[in-house]
Write an enzyme that holds these catalytic residues in place. Sequence first.
Site, mmCIF file in Angstrom:
data_model
loop_
_atom_site.group_PDB
_atom_site.id
_atom_site.type_symbol
_atom_site.label_atom_id
_atom_site.label_comp_id
_atom_site.label_asym_id
_atom_site.label_seq_id
_atom_site.Cartn_x
_atom_site.Cartn_y
_atom_site.Cartn_z
ATOM 1 N N LEU A 30 0.828 -1.215 0.000
ATOM 2 C CA LEU A 30 0.000 0.000 0.000
ATOM 3 C C LEU A 30 0.858 1.259 0.000
ATOM 4 O O LEU A 30 1.874 1.345 0.686
ATOM 5 C CB LEU A 30 -0.914 0.000 1.235
ATOM 6 C CG LEU A 30 -1.866 -1.196 1.339
ATOM 7 C CD1 LEU A 30 -2.773 -1.035 2.560
ATOM 8 C CD2 LEU A 30 -2.706 -1.362 0.078
ATOM 9 N N HIS A 34 -3.288 4.307 -2.521
ATOM 10 C CA HIS A 34 -4.299 3.431 -1.904
ATOM 11 C C HIS A 34 -4.966 4.140 -0.725
ATOM 12 O O HIS A 34 -6.182 4.044 -0.529
ATOM 13 C CB HIS A 34 -3.655 2.145 -1.380
ATOM 14 C CG HIS A 34 -3.069 1.264 -2.435
ATOM 15 N ND1 HIS A 34 -1.709 1.050 -2.559
ATOM 16 C CD2 HIS A 34 -3.649 0.537 -3.424
ATOM 17 C CE1 HIS A 34 -1.481 0.220 -3.567
ATOM 18 N NE2 HIS A 34 -2.641 -0.104 -4.104
ATOM 19 N N GLY A 144 -8.420 3.610 -8.639
ATOM 20 C CA GLY A 144 -7.574 4.743 -9.032
ATOM 21 C C GLY A 144 -7.536 4.915 -10.544
ATOM 22 O O GLY A 144 -7.466 3.934 -11.297
ATOM 23 N N VAL A 173 -2.701 9.705 -7.871
ATOM 24 C CA VAL A 173 -1.856 10.422 -6.897
ATOM 25 C C VAL A 173 -0.422 10.365 -7.414
ATOM 26 O O VAL A 173 0.051 9.303 -7.840
ATOM 27 C CB VAL A 173 -1.971 9.778 -5.499
ATOM 28 C CG1 VAL A 173 -1.093 10.521 -4.496
ATOM 29 C CG2 VAL A 173 -3.420 9.780 -5.037
#
Length: 279
Positions: A30, A34, A144, A173
């Site tokens: 992660l 996440h 995502g 991100v």
Amino acid sequence: MDPIESIAVLRRARAALSGSVGFVPTMGALHRGHLELVRRAAAEQQHVVVSIFVNPTQFAAGEDIARYPRDLARDLAALADERVSLVFAPQVAEMYPAGATTRIDVGPLATRLEGAHRPGHFIGVATVVAKLCHIVAPDALYLGQKDVQQTLVIRRMARDLDLPVQVIVCPTVREPDGLALSSRNAYLSPAERALAPELFAALAAAAQRFAAGERRADALRGLIRRHLAASPAIAVDYVSVADPVELHELDGLVAHAVVSLAATIGRTRLIDNIVLGAP
Ligand code: PAF
């Protein structure tokens, strides 16, 4: 929090949750991307369920399943500060008992781009996410945008199989230098890591040209290819300017497109994308 390994135990724990459930499926390792999905789910739903399962059916022969980063203790520590109700971390035999041969194929959408370079990949993704959705019974699924084709495949699978789940796609991100967060970034050597932001820089250059009025799909693809060619250590798999739903390549002038690429740096294959002309 103790992870749940058994489907039966997860179902019982899920049934005891009252209110809406947001689900974040992961393969572990992660990172902040996440955690952003978990936070968005926590902001929008009463409960959050996270799965951690390195799904063997989505890796083709010769891919990185053996070296895929696995550190359950670290992942659980990362989730400890988040508002997560359940963590489901099954073993492979629990998800795919001997003799389990059913697979889900969403059709041509899954054979383009990543599907063309990773045959069978999206059959594995669609199959495991369908199974996880049946087990977790979420109201909403959080994915995502970095894996844009995955989001489209899962949305299609959920629609075609009448899964009562809303698919929510959250922004990619990025590191401050533009590199999209990915569990596979951990494979990069320092020199490769220094080169990796060129992938997003190439996409950003195309976005800039689009903003300046360039609408020719070929010109946008060419610009990205030329940008990447300046770094010979980046081996390009594909550069695509595609329809935002079906992901077939666009020709001529484009008004709205997913611009995506895949490239290998050293032994690490990375993907990234942007959307142009989004409403
Ligand atoms: O994006 C991932 O980590 C995986 O493809 C997913 C959605 C968890 C399915 O194994």
